[in-house]
Design a protein around this motif. Structure first.
Motif, PDB file in Angstrom:
ATOM      1  N   TYR A   6      -5.360  -0.423   4.191  1.00 17.35           N
ATOM      2  CA  TYR A   6      -6.252   0.294   3.273  1.00 17.35           C
ATOM      3  C   TYR A   6      -5.534   1.500   2.705  1.00 17.35           C
ATOM      4  CZ  TYR A   6      -9.772   3.890   2.138  1.00 17.35           C
ATOM      5  OH  TYR A   6     -10.487   4.879   1.529  1.00 17.35           O
ATOM      6  N   VAL A   7      -5.755   1.774   1.414  1.00 21.40           N
ATOM      7  CA  VAL A   7      -5.210   2.980   0.792  1.00 21.40           C
ATOM      8  C   VAL A   7      -6.183   3.464  -0.284  1.00 21.40           C
ATOM      9  CG1 VAL A   7      -3.884   1.760  -1.005  1.00 21.40           C
ATOM     10  CG2 VAL A   7      -3.136   4.023  -0.212  1.00 21.40           C
ATOM     11  N   GLY A   8      -6.268   4.777  -0.432  1.00 20.58           N
ATOM     12  CA  GLY A   8      -7.053   5.383  -1.505  1.00 20.58           C
ATOM     13  C   GLY A   8      -6.262   6.523  -2.110  1.00 20.58           C
ATOM     14  N   ASN A   9      -6.742   7.056  -3.218  1.00 19.54           N
ATOM     15  CA  ASN A   9      -6.024   8.158  -3.868  1.00 19.54           C
ATOM     16  C   ASN A   9      -6.937   9.349  -4.123  1.00 19.54           C
ATOM     17  OD1 ASN A   9      -7.609   7.140  -5.922  1.00 19.54           O
ATOM     18  ND2 ASN A   9      -6.030   7.371  -7.493  1.00 19.54           N
ATOM     19  N   HIS A  10      -7.790   9.640  -3.162  1.00 21.35           N
ATOM     20  CA  HIS A  10      -8.765  10.706  -3.293  1.00 21.35           C
ATOM     21  C   HIS A  10      -8.635  11.655  -2.108  1.00 21.35           C
ATOM     22  CE1 HIS A  10     -10.751   8.051  -0.423  1.00 21.35           C
ATOM     23  NE2 HIS A  10     -10.585   7.081  -1.316  1.00 21.35           N
ATOM     24  N   ALA A  11      -9.375  12.746  -2.151  1.00 27.36           N
ATOM     25  CA  ALA A  11      -9.236  13.778  -1.115  1.00 27.36           C
ATOM     26  C   ALA A  11      -9.593  13.268   0.270  1.00 27.36           C
ATOM     27  CB  ALA A  11     -10.107  14.979  -1.470  1.00 27.36           C
ATOM     28  N   ALA A  12     -10.442  12.243   0.350  1.00 27.01           N
ATOM     29  CA  ALA A  12     -10.847  11.712   1.650  1.00 27.01           C
ATOM     30  C   ALA A  12      -9.813  10.751   2.234  1.00 27.01           C
ATOM     31  CB  ALA A  12     -12.196  11.002   1.523  1.00 27.01           C
ATOM     32  N   SER A  13      -8.764  10.447   1.482  1.00 25.08           N
ATOM     33  CA  SER A  13      -7.741   9.517   1.950  1.00 25.08           C
ATOM     34  C   SER A  13      -6.588  10.273   2.598  1.00 25.08           C
ATOM     35  CB  SER A  13      -7.203   8.685   0.784  1.00 25.08           C
ATOM     36  OG  SER A  13      -6.109   7.901   1.176  1.00 25.08           O
ATOM     37  N   THR A  57       0.828  -1.214   0.000  1.00 22.56           N
ATOM     38  CA  THR A  57       0.000   0.000   0.000  1.00 22.56           C
ATOM     39  C   THR A  57       0.858   1.257   0.000  1.00 22.56           C
ATOM     40  OG1 THR A  57      -0.242  -0.214   2.422  1.00 22.56           O
ATOM     41  CG2 THR A  57      -2.055  -1.032   1.047  1.00 22.56           C
ATOM     42  N   LYS A  58       2.006   1.216   0.649  1.00 22.93           N
ATOM     43  CA  LYS A  58       2.885   2.376   0.622  1.00 22.93           C
ATOM     44  C   LYS A  58       3.455   2.592  -0.778  1.00 22.93           C
ATOM     45  CE  LYS A  58       4.089   2.513   5.509  1.00 22.93           C
ATOM     46  NZ  LYS A  58       5.143   2.381   6.547  1.00 22.93           N
ATOM     47  N   TYR A  59       3.751   1.506  -1.472  1.00 29.34           N
ATOM     48  CA  TYR A  59       4.229   1.623  -2.851  1.00 29.34           C
ATOM     49  C   TYR A  59       3.133   2.194  -3.746  1.00 29.34           C
ATOM     50  CZ  TYR A  59       5.316   0.169  -7.610  1.00 29.34           C
ATOM     51  OH  TYR A  59       5.506   0.148  -8.971  1.00 29.34           O
ATOM     52  N   ILE A  60       1.918   1.676  -3.612  1.00 28.47           N
ATOM     53  CA  ILE A  60       0.809   2.167  -4.433  1.00 28.47           C
ATOM     54  C   ILE A  60       0.529   3.638  -4.124  1.00 28.47           C
ATOM     55  CG2 ILE A  60      -1.660   1.932  -4.890  1.00 28.47           C
ATOM     56  CD1 ILE A  60       0.191  -0.224  -6.169  1.00 28.47           C
ATOM     57  N   HIS A  61       0.623   4.005  -2.860  1.00 28.42           N
ATOM     58  CA  HIS A  61       0.397   5.406  -2.493  1.00 28.42           C
ATOM     59  C   HIS A  61       1.419   6.321  -3.171  1.00 28.42           C
ATOM     60  CE1 HIS A  61      -0.887   8.811  -0.119  1.00 28.42           C
ATOM     61  NE2 HIS A  61       0.332   8.978   0.355  1.00 28.42           N
ATOM     62  N   SER A  62       2.635   5.839  -3.361  1.00 29.92           N
ATOM     63  CA  SER A  62       3.686   6.655  -3.966  1.00 29.92           C
ATOM     64  C   SER A  62       3.437   6.926  -5.439  1.00 29.92           C
ATOM     65  CB  SER A  62       5.047   5.971  -3.784  1.00 29.92           C
ATOM     66  OG  SER A  62       5.169   4.839  -4.639  1.00 29.92           O
ATOM     67  N   ARG A  63       2.579   6.135  -6.065  1.00 27.54           N
ATOM     68  CA  ARG A  63       2.277   6.338  -7.480  1.00 27.54           C
ATOM     69  C   ARG A  63       0.764   6.390  -7.711  1.00 27.54           C
ATOM     70  NH1 ARG A  63       1.685   1.905 -10.644  1.00 27.54           N
ATOM     71  NH2 ARG A  63       3.037   2.809 -12.254  1.00 27.54           N
ATOM     72  N   ALA A  64       0.070   6.931  -6.740  1.00 26.41           N
ATOM     73  CA  ALA A  64      -1.395   6.934  -6.776  1.00 26.41           C
ATOM     74  C   ALA A  64      -1.964   7.755  -7.921  1.00 26.41           C
ATOM     75  CB  ALA A  64      -1.943   7.444  -5.444  1.00 26.41           C
ATOM     76  N   ASN A  65      -1.205   8.748  -8.413  1.00 29.58           N
ATOM     77  CA  ASN A  65      -1.726   9.593  -9.490  1.00 29.58           C
ATOM     78  C   ASN A  65      -1.718   8.896 -10.844  1.00 29.58           C
ATOM     79  OD1 ASN A  65       1.037   9.553  -9.808  1.00 29.58           O
ATOM     80  ND2 ASN A  65       1.223  11.736 -10.293  1.00 29.58           N
ATOM     81  N   ASN A  83     -10.330   2.871  -4.009  1.00 29.87           N
ATOM     82  CA  ASN A  83     -10.114   2.385  -2.650  1.00 29.87           C
ATOM     83  C   ASN A  83      -9.569   0.974  -2.776  1.00 29.87           C
ATOM     84  OD1 ASN A  83     -11.491   4.506  -0.925  1.00 29.87           O
ATOM     85  ND2 ASN A  83     -13.206   3.895  -2.227  1.00 29.87           N
ATOM     86  N   LEU A  84      -8.524   0.665  -2.051  1.00 30.34           N
ATOM     87  CA  LEU A  84      -7.899  -0.647  -2.125  1.00 30.34           C
ATOM     88  C   LEU A  84      -7.640  -1.162  -0.713  1.00 30.34           C
ATOM     89  CD1 LEU A  84      -6.421  -2.869  -3.867  1.00 30.34           C
ATOM     90  CD2 LEU A  84      -4.331  -1.529  -3.488  1.00 30.34           C
ATOM     91  N   ILE A  85      -8.074  -2.389  -0.457  1.00 26.89           N
ATOM     92  CA  ILE A  85      -7.741  -3.071   0.796  1.00 26.89           C
ATOM     93  C   ILE A  85      -7.027  -4.359   0.438  1.00 26.89           C
ATOM     94  CG2 ILE A  85      -8.580  -4.087   2.942  1.00 26.89           C
ATOM     95  CD1 ILE A  85     -11.020  -2.326   2.775  1.00 26.89           C
ATOM     96  N   VAL A  86      -5.840  -4.563   1.015  1.00 31.72           N
ATOM     97  CA  VAL A  86      -5.078  -5.786   0.774  1.00 31.72           C
ATOM     98  C   VAL A  86      -4.744  -6.409   2.123  1.00 31.72           C
ATOM     99  CG1 VAL A  86      -4.131  -4.967  -1.405  1.00 31.72           C
ATOM    100  CG2 VAL A  86      -2.857  -4.560   0.700  1.00 31.72           C
TER     101      VAL A  86
END
Length: 258
Positions: A126-133, A101-109, A115-118
């Motif tokens: 959990y990680v998301g790439n929106h304003a609520a995350s 999730t930290k890797y995905i967050h680094s390239r979320a754009n 929304n992703l849960i692994v």
């Protein structure tokens, strides 16, 4: 995948329990859940347009992942990577849920809103790439619900699914699937005043407001249940539906640890 319920470490016999519906346009081709030829330990459906998936399980490692799109029509961009690969890559990866999730967050754009849960067993992030995350978050033991906004956003359909499945928590090792499927087929729509405002027309907000969605063009394509015990044994069960919401087929895949 448009709505999911997740129980982590909240039941003594089933520390991982997931019940979810995938909503999609009926014309978008997909394969029903099955072991993947190139990775037989993985059970998941497959989107035939972009090649990814929305929910899956790697039986040998107790790795699982689920995805929902974040509904924000005005923010959609063309030419980005498929969000479905966020799930398929994790299922065939050795990274921990935290690392992934930290890797995905680094390239979320690189993706439209998601929304992703692994997880691996009851250990999940959990990680998301929106304003609520706010970035990757470790999920504590408990029960969660997710639709097309941030985790645990109290949309009526989310709260209805959560309350109904909380009440169905098994008393012991026996897991009755049909009452869970009946809950996932709940078509009740809330009153207009309770609907979220996500940039869609009122007609579309109504259509998408129920746990189970039926329309000729877009609707619930399948319901999936995953349950794992503390030893990694359990079941992956999926029911698929036609354009009228009628069940077409069901498969129950046993899960055994490596």
């Amino acid at each position: 995948m448009c709505i999911a319920y997740l129980s982590l470490g909240a039941h003594p016999h089933w520390p991982v329990f997931i019940a979810a519906n995938r909503d999609e346009f009926h014309e978008r081709a997909a394969l029903t859940a099955r072991p993947w030829p190139e990775a037989p330990e993985v059970i998941a459906g497959r989107d035939l347009t972009a090649g990814g998936t929305w929910l899956g399980l790697s039986r040998s490692q107790q790795r699982w992942a689920l995805l929902t799109n974040f509904r924000d029509p005005g923010a959609q961009r063309d030419g980005l990577e498929s969000r479905g690969h966020l799930v398929s890559h994790f299922l065939q990866n050795d990274a921990s849920p935290e690392e992934y999730t930290k890797y995905i967050h680094s390239r979320a754009n690189h993706y439209n809103g998601f929304n992703l849960i692994v997880g691996q067993g009851a250990h999940a992030w959990y990680v998301g790439n929106h304003a609520a995350s706010t970035g990757p978050v470790a999920l504590a033991a408990g029960r969660y619900a997710l639709s097309n906004h941030a985790l645990d956003t109290p949309w009526p359909k989310v709260e209805r699914l959560r309350s109904r499945l909380d009440a169905l928590t098994p008393a012991g090792r026996e897991l009755e699937l049909e009452p869970i499927y009946e809950t996932l087929r709940d078509g009740v729509q809330p009153e207009d005043h309770a609907l979220p405002s996500t940039g869609l027309s009122l007609e579309m907000e109504r259509l998408l407001s129920s746990i189970f969605i039926v329309s000729p063009a877009y609707g619930t394509r399948c319901s999936t249940i995953i349950a794992l015990d503390a030893d990694g044994k359990g079941i992956f069960s999926e029911t698929t539906y036609d354009t009228t919401g009628t069940p077409v087929e069901r498969h129950d895949w046993p899960v055994l640890p490596a």
